[in-house]
Design a protein around this motif. Structure first.
Motif, mmCIF file in Angstrom:
data_model
loop_
_atom_site.group_PDB
_atom_site.id
_atom_site.type_symbol
_atom_site.label_atom_id
_atom_site.label_comp_id
_atom_site.label_asym_id
_atom_site.label_seq_id
_atom_site.Cartn_x
_atom_site.Cartn_y
_atom_site.Cartn_z
ATOM 1 N N ASP A 1 80.776 40.809 -16.886
ATOM 2 C CA ASP A 1 80.197 41.169 -15.599
ATOM 3 C C ASP A 1 78.802 41.760 -15.760
ATOM 4 O OD1 ASP A 1 80.832 43.577 -16.703
ATOM 5 O OD2 ASP A 1 82.006 44.315 -15.016
ATOM 6 N N ILE B 1 75.148 40.809 -17.698
ATOM 7 C CA ILE B 1 74.371 39.889 -18.527
ATOM 8 C C ILE B 1 72.943 40.405 -18.603
ATOM 9 C CG2 ILE B 1 73.474 37.552 -18.732
ATOM 10 C CD1 ILE B 1 75.946 36.562 -17.364
ATOM 11 N N ASP C 1 69.052 39.864 -20.286
ATOM 12 C CA ASP C 1 68.202 39.002 -21.109
ATOM 13 C C ASP C 1 66.859 39.666 -21.354
ATOM 14 O OD1 ASP C 1 66.167 37.524 -19.084
ATOM 15 O OD2 ASP C 1 68.144 37.810 -18.157
ATOM 16 N N GLU D 1 63.049 38.917 -22.962
ATOM 17 C CA GLU D 1 62.095 37.915 -23.429
ATOM 18 C C GLU D 1 61.027 38.620 -24.228
ATOM 19 O OE1 GLU D 1 60.849 34.810 -20.592
ATOM 20 O OE2 GLU D 1 58.821 35.413 -21.162
ATOM 21 N N ILE E 1 72.345 51.503 -18.954
ATOM 22 C CA ILE E 1 71.284 50.586 -18.516
ATOM 23 C C ILE E 1 69.954 51.321 -18.407
ATOM 24 C CG2 ILE E 1 70.473 49.241 -16.535
ATOM 25 C CD1 ILE E 1 73.461 48.451 -16.104
ATOM 26 N N ASP F 1 68.739 52.084 -21.929
ATOM 27 C CA ASP F 1 68.270 50.890 -22.628
ATOM 28 C C ASP F 1 66.916 50.428 -22.094
ATOM 29 O OD1 ASP F 1 70.440 50.818 -24.262
ATOM 30 O OD2 ASP F 1 71.469 49.178 -23.233
ATOM 31 N N LEU F 2 66.808 50.360 -20.769
ATOM 32 C CA LEU F 2 65.566 49.833 -20.210
ATOM 33 C C LEU F 2 64.390 50.748 -20.513
ATOM 34 C CD1 LEU F 2 66.618 48.282 -16.820
ATOM 35 C CD2 LEU F 2 66.248 47.178 -19.020
ATOM 36 N N ILE G 1 62.147 49.876 -23.250
ATOM 37 C CA ILE G 1 61.244 48.730 -23.049
ATOM 38 C C ILE G 1 60.089 49.098 -22.121
ATOM 39 C CG2 ILE G 1 61.125 46.299 -22.355
ATOM 40 C CD1 ILE G 1 63.304 46.517 -24.319
ATOM 41 N N GLY H 1 57.958 43.093 -24.258
ATOM 42 C CA GLY H 1 58.541 41.968 -23.524
ATOM 43 C C GLY H 1 59.160 42.395 -22.216
ATOM 44 N N ASN H 2 59.928 41.493 -21.637
ATOM 45 C CA ASN H 2 60.576 41.762 -20.354
ATOM 46 C C ASN H 2 62.065 41.870 -20.542
ATOM 47 O OD1 ASN H 2 58.038 41.191 -19.337
ATOM 48 N ND2 ASN H 2 58.565 39.020 -19.157
ATOM 49 N N ALA H 3 62.704 42.576 -19.631
ATOM 50 C CA ALA H 3 64.153 42.692 -19.722
ATOM 51 C C ALA H 3 64.776 42.610 -18.341
ATOM 52 C CB ALA H 3 64.522 44.021 -20.374
ATOM 53 N N ASN H 4 65.917 41.956 -18.256
ATOM 54 C CA ASN H 4 66.682 41.890 -17.015
ATOM 55 C C ASN H 4 68.132 42.152 -17.348
ATOM 56 O OD1 ASN H 4 64.624 40.632 -15.147
ATOM 57 N ND2 ASN H 4 64.635 39.207 -16.866
ATOM 58 N N ILE H 5 68.753 43.039 -16.581
ATOM 59 C CA ILE H 5 70.185 43.260 -16.756
ATOM 60 C C ILE H 5 70.833 43.041 -15.395
ATOM 61 C CG2 ILE H 5 71.975 44.913 -17.385
ATOM 62 C CD1 ILE H 5 69.954 46.275 -19.188
ATOM 63 N N VAL H 6 71.776 42.128 -15.378
ATOM 64 C CA VAL H 6 72.462 41.829 -14.123
ATOM 65 C C VAL H 6 73.900 42.295 -14.220
ATOM 66 C CG1 VAL H 6 73.225 40.014 -12.566
ATOM 67 C CG2 VAL H 6 71.025 39.808 -13.729
ATOM 68 N N CYS H 7 74.350 43.043 -13.247
ATOM 69 C CA CYS H 7 75.768 43.405 -13.168
ATOM 70 C C CYS H 7 76.350 42.702 -11.959
ATOM 71 C CB CYS H 7 75.942 44.905 -13.022
ATOM 72 S SG CYS H 7 75.311 45.811 -14.422
ATOM 73 N N ARG H 8 77.329 41.876 -12.250
ATOM 74 C CA ARG H 8 77.956 41.129 -11.166
ATOM 75 C C ARG H 8 79.056 41.964 -10.533
ATOM 76 N NH1 ARG H 8 78.254 36.421 -14.340
ATOM 77 N NH2 ARG H 8 76.482 35.080 -13.956
#
Lengths: 259, 259
Positions: free
Chosen positions: A109, A111, A113, A115, B147, B150-151, B154, B176-183
């Motif tokens: 749940d 994810i 990423d 870059e 989260i 961690d972010l 960056i 770099g770039n970062a994306n964290i998605v929580c569904r």
DNA sequence: TCAGCGGTAG
DNA sequence: CTACCGCTGA
């Protein structure tokens, strides 16, 4: 197009922890065979060689050989954002100048990423001759780590000698001398606890403890370590990476100019 | 006369740990309703609102409304002297200029009391409108904390976007770039582990990670955190305090001046 | 190299 | 819940 999916993501985390103190920037090479790296440390005394074979990945796609230059400290920072049991996927486009690390948690749940821009680095591919070593010792990695740490509180260099009796680590410093001998021992409960000496010729060489202590950062990758020695050749300290490959550290012996 | 007896003293310890980095001095307000506080951080960007309802206390006597100005760092120091399962009693006389904290250990064989001078502080009671938020997300507090931490390795700011898909945290920085998605995920063993998205309208806002990381000091107060967002309104990060109330943090979004 | 925080064990 | 040990960050 490159896409590598590694279920046991923490292997990669550990690998980077093991390398990042030694090497600042390095090229990762991808081919159908696997994911590999070879780099010298900044003082050009030690060398790291990493191999993660393609078969160890859950999914491995590498359409063409690709070399990706990265700052290992930055990679290590990114990997710190991965959970210990996250699945890690590495992606890159052919000819692109970025790499993407993707982390999926076990519950699926979350994810993430990341870059990262790639760097253009000179590759220094040293053909490492697959030499026959005078002596090869396999021992518990934790024990080797403990020995290097202990001795470095006494001296800066260690003389490693292998005879039929065993492997001896000696150092001398201001406060005195120290010798630690590990005898061959195969009568243990678990094979990982064994110390196994394979010797064609007795050998005795001197190394800087500073580097050995750096190498032992890889200890958590494997319960055993293999140390190979030949006079006039660099020492090899190898940690196997379960089902995937290895991380090997090479270190040139010191020429003993005193005595 | 004020006398509040709190059996679960460690709640108060945690509350102060959560606030003291953000706010230096603040007024505590007592009324028949409960024990509360509202204060802005020193840079006037974030706001904390605490409520401990009277019903949560074993004994709650508050003859008349009273406002007590304290230095939160000092209060926190005092509370460090309380054991984790001590019962804490707060006492003050009407019109007095001191407050007394009393700690009783569970075995009832040790009683400590600490008297502290009150401060005269301007109260800055900001009427916080009880707005309807475009989106509200409930998620495990530990995950939110992870989260933000961690972010911040960056970048300095995070863009929080909520869509029907989930909540996305994005940052960019030198490496770099970062994306964290929580569904959204309600199919978990314990309801505290669920991630629940409630959305009327998609929203995307930027915040300084520094403050969010400060807010997550409250993580140990509750297994879940609720994040509420509306464009043009401050973000709300709320930790419920079991059976007693809440601690809420408000943070104004950054106005994106580039692009 | 030293200090602080987190995790684990008792 | 406290104490100890190990690891990480400054």
């Amino acid at each position: 197009m490159l896409e590598l999916r590694l279920v046991q993501g923490n292997l990669l985390k550990k690998v980077l922890e093991a390398m990042k103190d030694l090497v600042t920037d390095a090229n990762f090479d991808c081919s159908v065979t696997g994911f590999s790296l070879q780099a010298m440390d900044s003082s050009h005394v030690a060398l790291v060689a990493l191999l993660l074979r393609s078969e160890g990945f859950e999914h491995y796609r590498c359409d063409r050989n690709i070399t990706m230059g990265m700052n290992l400290n930055n990679v290590s920072k990114l990997l710190k954002c991965a959970g210990n049991d996250d699945i890690i996927t590495i992606k890159a486009d052919d000819g692109g100048d970025t790499v993407t690390f993707m982390f999926e948690n076990p519950k699926q749940d979350k994810i993430s990423d990341f870059e990262m821009k790639l760097m253009d680095l000179d590759s220094e591919h040293l053909g490492i001759p697959d030499a026959e070593y005078h002596a090869t010792v396999r021992m518990p990695s934790l024990e080797f780590s403990r020995i290097c740490k202990d001795l470095s509180s006494i001296g800066d260099t260690v003389v490693i000698s292998v005879t039929k009796e065993g492997i001896k680590f000696s150092t001398r410093g201001d406060i005195g001398n120290a010798n630690i001998v590990c005898r061959q021992n195969t009568t243990v409960d678990k094979p990982e606890q064994a110390t196994v000496i394979q010797m064609n010729e007795a050998v005795s060489l001197t190394f800087a403890l500073r580097y050995l202590n750096s190498f032992t950062k890889a200890t958590s990758l494997s319960e055993t370590v293999t140390i190979s020695l030949s006079s006039e050749l660099p020492l090899v300290v190898e940690y196997k990476i379960a089902d995937m490959g290895y991380i090997k550290f090479y270190l040139a012996p010191k020429i003993e100019d005193d005595e």
